[in-house]
Design a protein around this motif. Structure first.
Motif, PDB file in Angstrom:
ATOM      1  N   ALA A  96      29.659   3.893 -67.094  1.00  0.00           N
ATOM      2  CA  ALA A  96      28.962   3.037 -66.246  1.00  0.00           C
ATOM      3  C   ALA A  96      29.585   2.622 -65.020  1.00  0.00           C
ATOM      4  O   ALA A  96      30.598   1.867 -65.201  1.00  0.00           O
ATOM      5  CB  ALA A  96      28.425   1.826 -67.153  1.00  0.00           C
ATOM      6  N   LEU A  97      29.164   3.069 -63.839  1.00  0.00           N
ATOM      7  CA  LEU A  97      29.997   2.787 -62.711  1.00  0.00           C
ATOM      8  C   LEU A  97      29.290   1.737 -61.837  1.00  0.00           C
ATOM      9  O   LEU A  97      27.954   2.059 -61.550  1.00  0.00           O
ATOM     10  CB  LEU A  97      30.457   3.870 -62.211  1.00  0.00           C
ATOM     11  CG  LEU A  97      31.062   5.046 -62.845  1.00  0.00           C
ATOM     12  CD1 LEU A  97      31.193   6.331 -61.897  1.00  0.00           C
ATOM     13  CD2 LEU A  97      32.316   4.525 -63.508  1.00  0.00           C
ATOM     14  N   SER A  98      29.929   0.788 -61.304  1.00  0.00           N
ATOM     15  CA  SER A  98      29.194  -0.259 -60.383  1.00  0.00           C
ATOM     16  C   SER A  98      29.414  -0.145 -58.967  1.00  0.00           C
ATOM     17  O   SER A  98      30.434   0.443 -58.829  1.00  0.00           O
ATOM     18  CB  SER A  98      29.494  -1.624 -61.035  1.00  0.00           C
ATOM     19  OG  SER A  98      28.841  -2.578 -60.049  1.00  0.00           O
ATOM     20  N   THR A  99      28.492  -0.377 -58.099  1.00  0.00           N
ATOM     21  CA  THR A  99      28.829  -0.033 -56.625  1.00  0.00           C
ATOM     22  C   THR A  99      29.785  -1.122 -56.157  1.00  0.00           C
ATOM     23  O   THR A  99      30.362  -1.144 -54.939  1.00  0.00           O
ATOM     24  CB  THR A  99      27.578  -0.241 -55.975  1.00  0.00           C
ATOM     25  OG1 THR A  99      26.853  -1.599 -56.229  1.00  0.00           O
ATOM     26  CG2 THR A  99      26.609   0.881 -56.451  1.00  0.00           C
ATOM     27  N   ASP A 100      30.178  -2.155 -56.758  1.00  0.00           N
ATOM     28  CA  ASP A 100      31.149  -3.496 -56.499  1.00  0.00           C
ATOM     29  C   ASP A 100      32.510  -3.135 -56.917  1.00  0.00           C
ATOM     30  O   ASP A 100      33.364  -4.078 -56.619  1.00  0.00           O
ATOM     31  CB  ASP A 100      30.499  -4.814 -56.982  1.00  0.00           C
ATOM     32  CG  ASP A 100      30.619  -4.952 -58.211  1.00  0.00           C
ATOM     33  OD1 ASP A 100      30.538  -4.082 -59.101  1.00  0.00           O
ATOM     34  OD2 ASP A 100      30.400  -6.220 -58.678  1.00  0.00           O
TER      35      ASP A 100
END
Length: 314
Positions: A298-302
């Motif tokens: 799971a990768l976040s944009t922040d």
């Protein structure tokens, strides 16, 4: 490897126009040291799922001799071994061990929801970085890369290519952007996984890059892929998708369907309900991937997406 042309009848869907989002920031820097660490992590994951040292099953085109046997009706005449045939006086065919190369399939979500982002970059930017990183690693050791895009209408599948041709095809796909308008198709992911499963005959690596939003019936085709390939599901999300700030009455537009809804975010019950629904959706996704024994990143944009991906795989 069979040709990726799929003759299975597919329902007609409206094709969306692709374009780069106005707020595109790009994936950012990709330090070689992090890419090398990611290469080790990916290799370790794939090695446990493939037979031998990336050796394809059976016999096929290669340079290492497997056996020479008498010609049988139906054999490819191009495999006749001239030296053995001349020495024995009977036609013989030459069979080789398939080359030990890894074919990586990249399934990319190009739906309009991937153009969303409220932090350092858009979800499409993170997806672009993952595609480039995995694609480069796959091509580094004489591997090949096949590409499937979904979420803009019909699923499009490109055959595996190696070396420079594979990198050019990957960059051309990423430069096309994401869908401008909402093309609501809740079975787009399932259709793409099914198409990849039908054309990816030999064991390899399948990487699915998507936000997994509003998609149905994808578990079965993903499980079929997992039974034959090493599979990595990369979920891209934005922190604003998990909660709503108390900014009063706002109008929200679903980029997938174009539906417009007005909500009063100053009401705590509205914010709590929204957060609970999103948390349940993400937990259901993670639980389903665990059940299928599919690696989930799971990768976040922040955050630093490359560092996140490396840590998750290691």
């Amino acid at each position: 490897m069979a040709s990726p042309s799929d003759t299975t009848p597919q329902p007609h869907r409206r094709r969306a126009q692709l374009a780069q989002p106005a707020a595109k920031q790009g994936p950012g820097a990709m330090p070689p040291a992090l890419l090398d660490a990611l290469a080790i992590a990916v290799t370790q994951r794939v090695a446990g799922a493939l037979p031998g040292d990336r050796r394809a099953a059976g016999v096929g085109a290669g340079t290492e001799l497997a056996q020479i046997r008498p010609y049988a009706f139906g054999d490819d005449v191009r495999r006749i071994d001239a030296a053995t045939t001349a020495r024995t006086g009977e036609p013989h065919v030459r069979l080789e061990v398939p080359e030990r190369t890894l074919t990586t399939w990249l399934a990319l979500d190009v739906s309009s929801s991937m153009a969303f982002g409220t932090a350092a970059r858009l979800k499409a930017d993170v997806a672009e970085g993952v595609m480039l990183a995995i694609g480069r690693l796959a091509l580094r050791h004489a591997g090949r890369v096949g590409i499937a895009t979904f979420g803009d209408g019909d699923t499009r599948v490109q055959p595996p290519r190696g070396s420079k041709a594979g990198l050019v095809a990957l960059r051309r796909t990423l430069n096309a952007g994401v869908a401008r308008d909402g093309v609501a198709d809740p079975h787009a992911l399932a259709d793409a996984l099914g198409r990849v499963g039908r054309v990816a005959r030999l064991p390899g690596l399948v990487v699915v890059v998507s936000d997994f939003r509003d998609q149905r019936d994808w578990a079965r085709p993903l499980g079929v892929l997992r039974s034959r390939h090493a599979v990595l599901a990369v979920e891209v999300h934005d922190p604003r998708e998990a909660s709503i700030p108390p900014v009063g009455r706002i109008a929200v537009v679903d980029p997938e369907t174009g539906r417009r809804v007005e909500v009063d975010t100053s009401r705590p019950r509205v914010r709590e309900k929204f957060a609970a629904i999103e948390a349940e959706r993400r937990e259901t996704l993670a639980s389903e991937l665990r059940r299928l024994r599919v690696d989930h990143a799971a990768l976040s944009t922040d955050e630093d997406w490359l560092l996140q991906l490396g840590r998750r795989l290691r």
